[in-house]
Write a protein that holds these residues in place. Structure first.
Motif, mmCIF file in Angstrom:
data_model
loop_
_atom_site.group_PDB
_atom_site.id
_atom_site.type_symbol
_atom_site.label_atom_id
_atom_site.label_comp_id
_atom_site.label_asym_id
_atom_site.label_seq_id
_atom_site.Cartn_x
_atom_site.Cartn_y
_atom_site.Cartn_z
ATOM 1 N N UNK A 1 2.314 -6.120 -6.166
ATOM 2 C CA UNK A 1 0.878 -5.809 -6.031
ATOM 3 C C UNK A 1 0.672 -4.466 -5.313
ATOM 4 N N UNK A 2 1.192 -3.399 -5.938
ATOM 5 C CA UNK A 2 1.078 -2.046 -5.368
ATOM 6 C C UNK A 2 -0.372 -1.556 -5.467
ATOM 7 N N UNK A 3 -0.878 -1.021 -4.369
ATOM 8 C CA UNK A 3 -2.206 -0.415 -4.337
ATOM 9 C C UNK A 3 -2.072 1.020 -3.813
ATOM 10 N N UNK A 4 -2.328 2.039 -4.648
ATOM 11 C CA UNK A 4 -2.313 3.416 -4.147
ATOM 12 C C UNK A 4 -3.471 3.627 -3.164
ATOM 13 N N UNK A 5 -3.202 4.357 -2.093
ATOM 14 C CA UNK A 5 -4.220 4.625 -1.077
ATOM 15 C C UNK A 5 -4.300 6.137 -0.854
ATOM 16 N N UNK B 1 -11.917 9.887 5.201
ATOM 17 C CA UNK B 1 -12.212 8.868 4.184
ATOM 18 C C UNK B 1 -10.892 8.231 3.728
ATOM 19 N N UNK B 2 -10.889 6.909 3.661
ATOM 20 C CA UNK B 2 -9.721 6.172 3.157
ATOM 21 C C UNK B 2 -10.161 5.401 1.924
ATOM 22 N N UNK B 3 -9.517 5.697 0.783
ATOM 23 C CA UNK B 3 -9.875 5.060 -0.494
ATOM 24 C C UNK B 3 -8.722 4.179 -0.972
ATOM 25 N N UNK B 4 -9.039 2.930 -1.286
ATOM 26 C CA UNK B 4 -8.051 1.997 -1.825
ATOM 27 C C UNK B 4 -8.216 1.935 -3.336
ATOM 28 N N UNK C 1 0.838 -1.192 0.000
ATOM 29 C CA UNK C 1 0.000 0.000 0.000
ATOM 30 C C UNK C 1 0.880 1.253 0.000
ATOM 31 N N UNK C 2 0.795 2.028 -1.083
ATOM 32 C CA UNK C 2 1.555 3.273 -1.206
ATOM 33 C C UNK C 2 0.557 4.415 -1.042
ATOM 34 N N UNK C 3 0.696 5.165 0.063
ATOM 35 C CA UNK C 3 -0.344 6.154 0.361
ATOM 36 C C UNK C 3 0.194 7.570 0.415
#
Length: 374
Positions: free
Chosen positions: A234-238, A287-290, A108-110
């Motif tokens: 499996x990078x997921x921007x947050x 709010x946290x958006x994945x 998770x890259x936030x």
């Protein structure tokens, strides 16, 4: 005892068998006990504080006697999170988790607005939706006190060695960090890391390609092409959006002083004060958006950085504070919103107030820079 041949011993979080001893070191740490008394009972005089120390140690030993594993620590943190969200926010929402698999690990890259709260908010979303919590990347600049290191390593944090000097030492540290992130993903342990070093104090969430190059150090060592290796992480921007940032004035003051004086010298306890303020301060709505899992379509760190930025801004949740700061009318704005924002701005010196306004306005401008990908 930790394994002596563990290549990640210096940087990794504690394992289950190391938890009880770490807790005992914490409780025995005079600085840690003093810090709790200072923040929990600020009006206690020095002599009374001295009398309370053994009582607090006894209380903590009893309270934490059942904490034996990393999961036990996480469950304790979860109970604090629940009360903190209830007491310091007016609503917590999340989106995008339905696209992810609770049995899979992700990187998770936030965006990064708050030192402690950002990864904590991501963890809260994961925990309440049946996912395991993340391992958290934390800079060694925040670990100047032994008790801070104990706390962070108990809470699944691993250390980013920002303070190393010299090309050889830096490359060694980057290689170790890159390998540890891949090792965690392969172990089915998700990881949280900020999109750049340090918080976005001006509200401009922008990914630093150097972070993405660090991810690939292990891939280069294994001679795997960049796009293929990135897909394996499996990078997921947050995107984490706070209606009110409890540290906004402090951040703006730092930026203003840099503008006026050319530099800003942080106080010894400034980072700790920011952490405390971020935890106890009012955030209003959160709010946290994945975002979407990133595949193998990006050949360079720069191209990957653009895609992470695109997803972060596409998923940014704009609140009335953002619209008001940008001078935009929006149906969601109430009279109360205007009064709250105006009272915040009017309480600050002119130069600092302008930076705070710009900070809240930034996401409205940046969102339009990244049109939704068809």
């Amino acid at each position: 005892m930790p394994q002596t041949n563990d290549p990640f011993l210096e940087i990794r979080p504690y394992h289950d068998e190391e938890v009880p001893a770490a807790i005992e070191r914490l409780v025995s740490d005079d600085e840690f006990i003093s810090a709790i008394l200072k923040y929990r009972f600020p009006k206690l005089s020095g002599s009374f504080r001295w009398l309370f120390k053994p009582l607090l140690k006894q209380y903590l030993r009893a309270k934490w006697s059942k904490i034996k594993t990393v999961r036990d620590v996480q469950m304790n943190v979860a109970s604090y999170m629940q009360s903190m969200i209830k007491n310091t926010s007016e609503g917590f929402t999340t989106s995008g988790l339905e696209k992810l698999d609770p049995n899979q690990s992700y990187l998770f890259v936030s965006n990064h607005r708050d030192i402690a709260m950002d990864p904590a908010m991501v963890n809260w979303c994961l925990h309440t939706h049946g996912f395991d919590t993340v391992r958290i990347a934390i800079g060694d600049n925040l670990l100047k006190k032994p008790c801070a290191t104990e706390l962070m390593k108990l809470n699944k944090s691993f250390i980013v060695k920002r303070s190393v000097k010299g090309p050889r030492e830096m490359m060694k540290a980057l290689g170790q960090l890159s390998a540890y992130i891949k090792h965690s993903i392969d172990e089915k342990q998700s990881v949280w890391i900020a999109q750049k070093e340090g918080r976005a104090k001006d509200g401009n969430d922008k990914t630093d390609p150097a972070i993405l190059k660090m991810f690939y150090v292990e891939g280069r060592r294994e001679k795997i092409p960049f796009a293929e290796y990135i897909a394996s992480l499996r990078i997921v921007p947050v995107t984490i959006s706070y209606e009110n940032d409890p540290c906004d004035a402090a951040k703006a003051n730092e930026l203003y002083r840099k503008q006026e004086d050319g530099a800003y010298e942080k106080g010894e306890f400034e980072d700790i004060e920011s952490i405390v303020q971020g935890i106890v301060g009012q955030k209003r709505r959160i709010h946290v958006a994945f975002g979407d899992v990133i595949g193998n379509e990006f050949e360079t760190p720069d191209a990957l950085a653009v895609e992470i930025d695109r997803q972060i801004y596409k998923n940014y949740h704009l609140f009335p504070s953002n619209y008001i700061a940008a001078g935009e009318d929006h149906a969601s704005i109430t009279d109360t919103d205007r009064v709250l924002f105006d009272s915040k701005i009017s309480s600050l010196p002119e130069g600092v107030a302008q930076i705070v306004k710009s900070m809240y306005a930034m996401p409205t401008a940046k969102k339009s820079d990244f049109p939704i990908k068809q």
